[in-house]
Design a protein around this motif. Structure first.
Motif, mmCIF file in Angstrom:
data_model
loop_
_atom_site.group_PDB
_atom_site.id
_atom_site.type_symbol
_atom_site.label_atom_id
_atom_site.label_comp_id
_atom_site.label_asym_id
_atom_site.label_seq_id
_atom_site.Cartn_x
_atom_site.Cartn_y
_atom_site.Cartn_z
ATOM 1 N N TYR A 311 0.851 -1.203 0.154
ATOM 2 C CA TYR A 311 0.082 0.032 0.148
ATOM 3 C C TYR A 311 0.770 1.128 0.132
ATOM 4 C CZ TYR A 311 -4.358 2.475 1.481
ATOM 5 O OH TYR A 311 -5.255 3.253 1.688
ATOM 6 N N MET A 318 -3.385 0.176 -7.577
ATOM 7 C CA MET A 318 -4.759 0.374 -6.921
ATOM 8 C C MET A 318 -5.646 1.209 -7.508
ATOM 9 S SD MET A 318 -4.872 0.093 -2.924
ATOM 10 C CE MET A 318 -5.102 -1.445 -1.866
ATOM 11 N N LEU A 321 -8.640 0.214 -8.916
ATOM 12 C CA LEU A 321 -9.959 -0.177 -7.873
ATOM 13 C C LEU A 321 -10.379 1.163 -7.362
ATOM 14 C CD1 LEU A 321 -7.878 -2.746 -5.960
ATOM 15 C CD2 LEU A 321 -9.881 -3.261 -7.330
ATOM 16 N N GLY A 322 -9.958 2.270 -8.167
ATOM 17 C CA GLY A 322 -10.629 3.684 -7.628
ATOM 18 C C GLY A 322 -10.217 3.947 -6.432
ATOM 19 N N THR A 323 -9.041 3.462 -6.032
ATOM 20 C CA THR A 323 -8.476 3.838 -4.683
ATOM 21 C C THR A 323 -7.110 4.334 -4.866
ATOM 22 O OG1 THR A 323 -9.540 2.070 -3.723
ATOM 23 C CG2 THR A 323 -7.754 2.742 -2.506
ATOM 24 N N GLN A 324 -6.851 5.465 -4.329
ATOM 25 C CA GLN A 324 -5.562 6.202 -4.121
ATOM 26 C C GLN A 324 -5.099 6.035 -2.828
ATOM 27 O OE1 GLN A 324 -7.619 9.408 -5.050
ATOM 28 N NE2 GLN A 324 -7.935 8.522 -7.061
ATOM 29 N N ALA A 329 0.156 8.942 -2.659
ATOM 30 C CA ALA A 329 -0.024 10.317 -2.012
ATOM 31 C C ALA A 329 1.623 10.634 -1.661
ATOM 32 C CB ALA A 329 -0.706 10.362 -0.616
ATOM 33 N N GLU A 368 -8.592 13.848 -13.712
ATOM 34 C CA GLU A 368 -8.529 14.568 -12.211
ATOM 35 C C GLU A 368 -7.232 13.887 -11.483
ATOM 36 O OE1 GLU A 368 -11.385 15.435 -8.362
ATOM 37 O OE2 GLU A 368 -11.854 13.873 -9.852
ATOM 38 N N THR A 369 -7.099 12.457 -11.532
ATOM 39 C CA THR A 369 -6.354 11.755 -10.637
ATOM 40 C C THR A 369 -4.844 12.006 -11.523
ATOM 41 O OG1 THR A 369 -7.839 9.778 -10.486
ATOM 42 C CG2 THR A 369 -5.580 9.339 -10.146
ATOM 43 N N ALA A 391 -4.689 -6.632 -5.456
ATOM 44 C CA ALA A 391 -4.615 -5.388 -4.753
ATOM 45 C C ALA A 391 -6.017 -5.446 -4.381
ATOM 46 C CB ALA A 391 -4.708 -4.297 -5.863
ATOM 47 N N SER A 392 -6.989 -6.016 -4.529
ATOM 48 C CA SER A 392 -8.459 -6.063 -3.945
ATOM 49 C C SER A 392 -8.211 -6.809 -2.494
ATOM 50 C CB SER A 392 -9.395 -6.427 -4.842
ATOM 51 O OG SER A 392 -9.451 -8.193 -4.708
ATOM 52 N N GLN A 393 -7.445 -7.589 -2.379
ATOM 53 C CA GLN A 393 -7.169 -8.188 -1.229
ATOM 54 C C GLN A 393 -5.907 -7.971 -0.433
ATOM 55 O OE1 GLN A 393 -9.670 -9.973 0.003
ATOM 56 N NE2 GLN A 393 -10.741 -9.907 -1.590
ATOM 57 N N GLY A 394 -5.122 -6.864 -0.973
ATOM 58 C CA GLY A 394 -3.819 -6.545 -0.418
ATOM 59 C C GLY A 394 -2.914 -7.518 -0.544
#
Lengths: 559, 1069
Positions: A311, A318, A321-324, A329, A368-369, A391-394
């Motif tokens: 992560y 990721m 999956l729509g996740t930042q 960051a 935007e991203t 990624a969806s299960q880490g």
């Protein structure tokens, strides 16, 4: 009149004022087991051994807070990476690893949420667990080979832990100036425990660097001997004969035992193949690859709920999956100066993406991203080397040792011994032919610059450059810098953000710096009568030398 | 056979007919002594009548009833003393108001005691003080009611409990929570305070706080922290229907922290960056200012977060470091406004019915409560029912059952600390430039297709990026559904009746009490955003089952012989506690289904069980001579499963005496002395509550599998010798009532806790930070006073005031020789000092030249001596360790924060100098009643870490306290706030030690009792309307701070306490 008196007596008798069954007061929990049965035989002792390995990749157990950046071995390596010169953190993000990166953790030693406590508590907890297994060795039943398998690993774990403690809590084993070497070895390192801990086991004083490495050598040699006659690796987390040799090679590089490093590195290579381009660009997340010697298998119900280490590394995959995540960051990027040392035909170019490439590959549909990413990453090349397998299960296995490191170690060790440059070149080529079809190397010599970005063009430097590229983000770059006697100069041109340009406030350009030596956590002083905080704490001053260095020397060291 | 029966029946009926024939009708009037007015609606019952022959008085106080000749009437009315009088036609009965009985009967350990005869220290909080409060959890009613008790606020989450400490702080690692006993049986072990939300406060008759050994030693191993005895209402034979309805609303009890506005924030951030470049990176003022303007956008997340749309970040700050005068803000949204439930409603309905006969008394009670929290989406609901039946079937056989069932549902917020999703951190302290809802380039809302505002998930926001804590507040769900059952049953054989002859007073009581809590908990993280979006959401379900029972057999003998009266108790008791947990967690959820069935991937499952048992023998002897001299002795021995069998049994005992001086002959002339008594007691109590149920054993924790291989790590070290923490407790008290108007209660106590259950510190490098052992001593000495006065007592105006206070001296007497000081971050536990004394660097102000924080330090090696906290000494010792020379150490000022970290000062603790309460009750015109309840605390400090977070910003994006505006800005500035930097390096110092004194208006209740004439017409016996304001106002030293957050003197990002204003109606039929 008397009738109810009779009732009273009858009932009283029935209830029997005498004691209830005393066995009811013998209670035991259902999620824990008593220690005595754990070591009866070599098979049973695999349970506490596996417990140790689980600690090595579990998030947060070594600290009371900031758990995301305390992920065991991988986190401790990444910490040494971001403290170095090659793993550039392009932004602060929410702060994970950032304080390591900007050398702002030493003053936090009174807290049990920061790096001092995490490392100290972490390694000593592993050591304590290993000590129980070692102590049980002589009475452990089972096939001698099976006993060796368990006890040998415990010795290797102990050797590795003391080596890592020394790497974080004392100055480097090798002094930058050979004239300082004798004094360096007398400097205080960490307390040594080789007996199992019981209630009230007293705290030990800090032993010298020499004494710690005497113990480390003894332990790793014992481990290698025991594991030579032990069964083959039962799980990738387990330290077998090859991995023990790999650890020995690391230790020998640290102590400058070049010949021993060469032998150990060679022994470690047996049974593993250098990964080809396809293997190394597949996300570095599978233990099944033939180049992986040692690592952790992460299964679904054992991922930490919050922010596994990928992560923090994998900021890109990721996004699908729509996740930042935090890797987005606070992107982990490569030192641009080092990147420039890599040829265009090198397969490892794929490990880092330019801002444009990253957007094209991962954010093509999301302006935007992409805009946010551009703001954060600036000119830097973000890593794409380490990726989630799911990624969806880490999910994504953790790599603790790859065979490529062993070849690079062998090459360096040969080169260091002098007069064998051609041999060293040949060993280097074994790795490079899998990386860059156009690669050739005719360099010679062992000259290194005073700073890691002062280039000399020597063979040793070339081997190290390839090592820096190959092991980026996984080995702990600072561990190498410390043993090379070089300083670090971070520059904006390398890609460092302004806030991480800490050269003016931390003297990391001095290989004797105390900035690389963590403070000992307050909790140790609180419980250890053998330590005096005023005398035994590592200097906390970050720029310049402390007024009085006498305190940090062991006055008379018997060992 | 059949004929014989018929004959008997005929005879019986004839006799009954004869009896009826002889009945005669009488009538009479019942009047109130106080005002001569008729008592309307009083019950008039013929005593001993088989069919409960009775009536009620009418609007003129008159009644008519057919009674047998020579009958006795039993006349009762709520709030008045019951009268028994011979029936006579035309009789006139005068009823007195029930006054507070001097000899009130208290519920104490294993029985009851008259207050005047009690040798121990106990205080009672009666039903009126509890029922008036709009609270869900009765622990919140204790603060400000009893001298010597300290309480936390307990936060604002509906249903949560407040923590209670009775007479100081005696334990470090063991629990300091008092034992809660409900209807004679310990309630659910250490979880009691939480589970007490299951009990409807309206069902509570009284709470008795047992403070000393004489009162509490009979609870042996669990009595050391004092005991809170909760007694629920009993059934009655008088028929009564009570209906109580109340409704109100809740809001924040504390003001918010004072934080800066948008302009101030922008200026401060500019300054922070500039200072960073100047002082950390060596830039000149000009270059640093330039760089700061340039980087402001990057630091704050880009222009989208610049609310001043007529400037860019780079041009916003003028030459003087101020926001341009004509800058206009396009939005200003407050995150706290967005999360607060402005109209948090509270509603409560309560019905209780009593009735019965001479042999059977019953109570039925039903209740419903819904309490919304001031944080959106949080609330608490309780459905409760209670049934209580006592039956005296024979004079020697009595039995009863008190059963309560309640179902509670709590929706709560699971986030705490500095996690982004914790709104008490993020929403409270996010910088004001960040909008809650997305904005376009002009600063206008970006609305969705339906025209609604959309939450801003802020990809580039430096704090909480790609996150919106309000989104997680809305979409994540946390609830606890608890089913609680409590049953208390007993059988008593034996009699106090003369019929028992020589055996009169001998009884066997067998009690069985059970508590069962089934807690179904759900933790749901949504699939759209937040930490588990990538997992497709995560759902965790926990089932915690707690089952405990207490079974005891008590033999008692109670008899008077002339002027001697004895009361003996002997018994055996067994306590069994079992806790089971089962949990599962899956990811990959389906929207709207809060069950694991359709979820795709198992993330974890597990279960375990804990057992805890205590076996005990107990005994007590009370003796009383002529109501003048009282003595009591008690002894109990407990075996706890927490300890090794060789160290398992503990002995606990007490002795106590009470001398009622006012009963002596020589006092009879002093008529103004209504009562005067002195009491003394001494005894020993225990504490075994170490948190773990398996304290002494060495264990491997089996929850560390390595992928698919079983794994374990060593968890605890064995210590067979581990045993009880002991508490020796001396109490001396004086009670007096003078002029029938003033009540005085004074008490002195000295509690010495020894063999503390302590984590004996070990070097962290041994792999353990400590092991459990019995080490050390702590002393708590104190003085308590309770002064009551009936200041005015006329028919139309009554004014009663109570002032109470307590002074506590806490001192750690001894720890270990290796570690005479235990470190808890900013606090230490150190020999010679108060527990949790603050130990930190001392600020020496700010360097006017460059704005650095300065610290006061002292010579290396200086030592402090207990009692002289402020003075470091340089000490010389000889070879034996004796002090040969001692001089005051030099002190000097430094900017070296690392030196400051090793030169800390002892700076007092949270323990107040004096704390207590001031309560007043008024009655006007016989109809209005007003009570005011305040609690005060003077002295003590707390470490305000929330405030520190607002003063020393760690992340760009956090808000600042208004106090930062006092900061150093340029050379020559003299101030106490250092120059402003992000991530400045400071050593924790006393700038954030805030005076913890406070005055809290806990409750004001105004009631109006409708005139009886009116209520009678409406068919009611009694009706009262009331308005109550709870937690009304707090005066403290810092806005936003909760001085009652905890007992060690800290604050955290937690649910703010709430105040509640409610209106209600209370009717008896």
């Amino acid at each position: 009149m008397k009738k109810y008196f009779a009732y009273i007596l009858a009932l009283a008798a029935a209830l029997n004022f005498a004691s209830c069954n005393q066995e009811l007061l013998e209670t035991s929990p259902t999620d824990q087991a008593s220690g005595s049965g754990m070591f009866a035989n070599a098979n049973a002792a695999l349970v506490p051994l596996n417990g140790i390995y689980r600690l090595m990749y579990t998030q947060g157990w070594s600290t009371t807070d900031n758990t995301q950046q305390c992920d065991g071995l991988t986190a401790w390596n990444l910490c040494a990476d971001v403290m170095g010169d090659d793993c550039v953190m392009a932004a602060t993000g929410n702060g994970w690893y950032w304080y390591d990166c900007i050398y702002n953790v030493k003053a936090r030693y009174t807290s049990s949420a920061w790096r001092s406590y995490d490392l100290w508590n972490g390694f000593y907890k592993l050591i304590a667990n290993a000590n129980y297994i070692i102590a049980a060795g002589p009475t452990m039943e089972g096939d001698p080979a099976d006993v060796n398998y368990v006890v040998g690993q415990a010795y290797a774990i102990r050797a590795y832990c003391y080596h890592m403690l020394a790497s974080y809590f004392s100055r480097p084993y090798l002094a930058a100036n050979p004239a300082d070497q004798a004094n360096r070895l007398r400097e205080k390192c960490v307390p040594i425990y080789t007996e199992p801990t019981g209630a009230g086991t007293p705290g030990k004083p800090r032993a010298s660097i020499a004494a710690v490495y005497t113990q480390v050598r003894k332990d790793i040699d014992t481990a290698v001997i025991m594991l030579q006659t032990a069964p083959k690796q039962k799980h990738k987390t387990h330290i077998d004969y090859a991995v023990a040799n790999g650890l020995k090679a690391r230790i020998c590089l640290t102590t400058g035992d070049w010949a021993a490093a060469e032998t150990a590195a060679k022994a470690a290579q047996t049974g593993y193949a250098i990964g080809d381009a396809a293997t190394i660009t597949s996300g570095m997340n599978s233990l099944k690859n033939s180049n992986v010697m040692w690592g952790a298998e992460v299964i679904t119900d054992q991922t930490p709920g919050w922010g596994p280490i990928l992560y923090h590394m994998d900021g890109l995959s990721m996004l699908a999956l729509g996740t930042q995540n935090y890797g987005f960051a606070a992107p982990k990027c490569i030192n641009l100066e080092l990147l420039a040392k890599m040829s265009a035909t090198d397969a490892r170019q794929a490990w880092w993406l330019s801002p444009a490439d990253a957007i094209a590959k991962y954010m093509a549909a999301d302006a935007e991203t992409a805009a946010a990413f551009t703001t954060t990453v600036g000119v830097n090349y973000i890593q794409d080397k380490f990726r989630f397998s799911d990624a969806s299960q880490g999910l994504g296995d953790k790599m603790w040792m790859r065979v490529e490191e062993m070849y690079l170690t062998e090459a360096e060790a040969i080169c260091r011994q002098g007069g064998r440059d051609a041999e060293a070149q040949a060993v280097l080529m074994k790795v490079m032919e899998k990386r860059d079809p156009a690669y050739t190397c005719a360099k010679t010599g062992t000259a290194l610059g005073a700073q890691t970005n002062n280039w000399t063009g020597s063979l040793l430097e070339e081997i190290l450059i390839q090592r820096r590229i190959e092991l980026w983000g996984e080995f702990g770059r600072l561990f190498d810098v410390r043993r090379l006697g070089q300083g670090i100069t971070r520059t904006a041109a390398q890609g460092w953000p302004t806030d991480a340009l800490i050269n003016s406030s931390r003297d990391i350009n001095d290989p004797n710096t105390w900035a690389w030596v963590l403070t000992i956590p307050q909790a140790e002083f609180d419980g250890n009568a053998s330590l005096d905080q005023l005398v035994d704490q590592n200097p906390t001053l970050l720029k310049g030398q402390p007024d009085d260095l006498s305190a940090i020397y062991v006055s008379d060291d018997a060992e | 056979m059949k004929r014989k029966r018929m004959f008997l029946l005929t005879c019986f009926l004839s006799i009954a007919g004869l009896m009826f024939a002889q009945n005669r009708s009488i009538s009479g009037t019942v009047i109130s002594e106080e005002d001569g007015q008729p008592v309307i609606g009083a019950y008039v019952i013929e005593a001993g009548s088989s069919n409960s022959n009775g009536t009620t008085t009418d609007i003129n106080g008159r009644f008519t009833l057919n009674v047998r000749p020579g009958a006795t009437l039993h006349i009762s009315f709520m709030g008045m003393e019951t009268v028994e009088v011979a029936a006579q036609n035309g009789m006139r009965v005068t009823m007195k108001n029930a006054t507070k009985d001097l000899d009130e009967v208290m519920v104490v350990a294993y029985g009851t005691a008259k207050k005047s005869s009690f040798t121990g220290s106990a205080a009672t909080v009666d039903n009126q003080k509890i029922a008036a409060r709009p609270i869900a959890n009765i622990t919140k009613a204790i603060d400000g009611q009893v001298a010597g008790v300290q309480a936390t606020s307990g936060g604002g989450q509906p249903g949560e409990s407040a923590a209670i400490r009775i007479r100081g702080f005696g334990s470090i690692n063991a629990s300091s929570t008092p034992l809660y006993v409900v209807d004679g049986v310990p309630y659910d072990g250490n979880l009691a305070a939480i589970n007490l939300a299951a009990i409807n406060p309206n069902d509570i008759e009284s709470m008795t706080i047992l403070k000393d050994a004489s009162a509490g030693a009979l609870y042996g191993a669990r009595g050391a922290n004092g005991v809170v005895m909760i007694t629920t209402k009993k059934g009655s034979k008088t028929p009564n229907v009570n209906l109580k309805i109340s409704g109100g609303s809740s809001s924040r009890a504390l003001k918010r922290y004072n934080t800066v506005n948008q302009k101030e924030y922008a200026e401060l951030m500019f300054e922070a960056l500039r200072n960073g470049y100047m002082f950390n990176n060596g830039y000149s003022w000009e270059d640093a200012s330039q760089l700061s303007r340039q980087n402001l956008a990057g630091a704050l997340g880009g222009e989208i977060y610049n609310p001043f749309k007529n400037y860019t970040w780079a041009t916003l700050i003028d030459e003087n470091g101020k926001v341009q005068a004509d800058a206009v803000s396009a939005y200003d949204e407050n995150w706290m406004d967005a999360i607060e439930n402005k109209n948090a409603l509270r509603q409560e309905y309560q019905l209780s019915v009593t009735g019965g006969s001479e042999t059977t008394q019953s109570l039925l009670s039903l209740g419903y409560l819904k309490d919304e929290g001031v944080l959106k989406y949080t609330d608490f609901q309780r459905f409760s029912g209670r049934l209580n039946i006592d039956n005296q079937a024979k004079h020697w056989f009595r039995t009863g059952l008190n059963a309560s069932f309640s179902h509670t549902i709590q929706n709560y917020s699971d986030y705490d600390g500095s996690s982004m999703a914790n709104v008490w951190y993020t929403a409270q302290f996010l910088a004001p430039i960040y909008p809650v809802y997305t904005k376009d380039a002009t600063g206008a809302d970006i609305l969705d297709a339906s025209g609604n505002q959309q939450l801003d998930y802020g990809i580039s926001r430096p704090q909480m990026s790609n996150f919106n804590c309000i989104g997680t507040l809305i979409d994540d769900k946390f609830d606890r559904k608890r089913d609680n059952f409590s049953g208390r049953s007993y059988i008593t054989l034996g009699s106090d009746d003369e019929k028992a002859g020589a055996l009169k007073g001998l009884k066997l009581n067998v009690n069985f009490g059970v508590d069962y809590v089934n807690n179904n908990q759900m933790v749901y993280y949504n699939m759209y955003h937040g930490n588990f979006a990538s997992y497709g959401g995560i759902l965790e379900k926990l089932n915690n089952r707690t089952f405990s029972y207490t079974f005891n057999q008590l033999l008692t003998y109670n008899r008077d012989f002339d002027k001697h009266s004895i009361d003996v108790l002997a018994g055996h008791e067994f306590y069994n506690y079992q806790f089971n947990r089962l949990y599962g967690e899956k990811s990959g959820l389906i929207d709207g289904i809060y069950e694991m069935e359709p979820a795709t991937t198992t993330q974890g499952t597990g279960s375990y069980q804990y057992d805890y048992r205590i076996e005990s023998y107990l005994s007590r002897l009370n003796y009383n001579y002529d109501e003048k001299y009282y003595a009591s002795v008690s002894y109990r021995t407990d075996a706890s499963s927490r300890f090794h069998k060789d160290y398992r049994w503990g002995n606990f005992w007490s002795v106590g005496a009470n001398w009622r001086i006012s009963q002596e002959e020589f006092m009879q002339d002093l008529e103004f002395v209504n009562n005067l008594a002195v009491r003394a007691s001494y005894g020993s109590q225990g504490n075994d509550d170490l948190g773990t149920y398996y304290a002494w054993q060495s264990f491997y924790d089996l929850t560390w599998p390595n992928a698919n291989n079983a794994g374990a790590i060593v968890n605890t070290l064995e210590n067979k010798e581990l045993s009880w923490e002991k508490n020796a407790n001396l109490n001396i008290g004086l009670d007096a009532r003078l002029f029938d108007r003033f009540d005085i209660g004074l008490e002195f106590y000295n509690k010495l806790t020894s063999d503390l259950l302590l984590s004996y510190p070990m070097a962290l490098s041994t792999g353990f930070s400590g092991y459990d052992a019995n080490v050390g001593r702590i002393s708590n000495k104190g003085f308590e006073f309770t002064l009551g006065a009936q200041l005015v007592n006329t028919a139309d105006f009554k004014w009663h005031a109570t002032l109470m206070g307590s002074v506590l001296k806490n001192k750690v007497l001894e720890l270990t020789s290796e570690a005479p000081e235990l470190n808890y971050g900013t606090r230490v536990v150190k020999e010679g000092y108060e527990m949790y004394t603050f130990y930190m660097a001392k600020s020496a102000g700010v360097n006017p030249a460059n704005g650095e924080q300065l610290y006061l330090i002292y010579e290396d090696g200086a030592e402090f001596f207990a009692g002289e906290d402020e003075t470091p000494y340089i000490v010389t010792r000889d070879a034996q360790g004796n002090i040969t020379d001692k001089r005051v150490a030099a002190t000097y000022v430094t900017n070296d924060y690392s030196k400051a970290a090793t030169h800390k000062w002892y700076q007092g603790s949270r323990i107040p100098k004096l704390n207590g309460a001031f309560n007043m009750n008024f009655e006007f015109l016989k109809s209005f009643d007003l009570s005011v309840n305040t609690a005060y605390s003077l002295g003590g400090k707390l470490y305000e870490s929330n405030y520190r977070g607002l003063m020393e910003i760690q992340y760009a994006g956090n808000n600042f306290s208004k106090d930062v505006l006092r900061r150093w800005q340029k050379p020559g500035d003299v101030t106490d706030v250092p120059r402003f930097e992000l991530n400045g390096q400071y050593t924790v110092n006393d700038r954030y030690l805030i005076d913890a004194s406070y005055l809290s208006i806990k409750n004001i209740t105004l009631g109006y009792t409708l005139p009886r004439r009116l209520t009678y017409k409406m068919g009611m016996a009694n009706a009262r309307v009331f308005c109550t304001a709870d937690n009304l106002y707090l005066f403290s030293h810092l806005d936003g701070m909760d001085p009652q957050y905890n007992f060690t003197g800290g604050t955290d990002y937690t649910y703010t306490p709430t105040k509640t204003i409610a209106f209600g109606l209370d009717i008896n039929f």
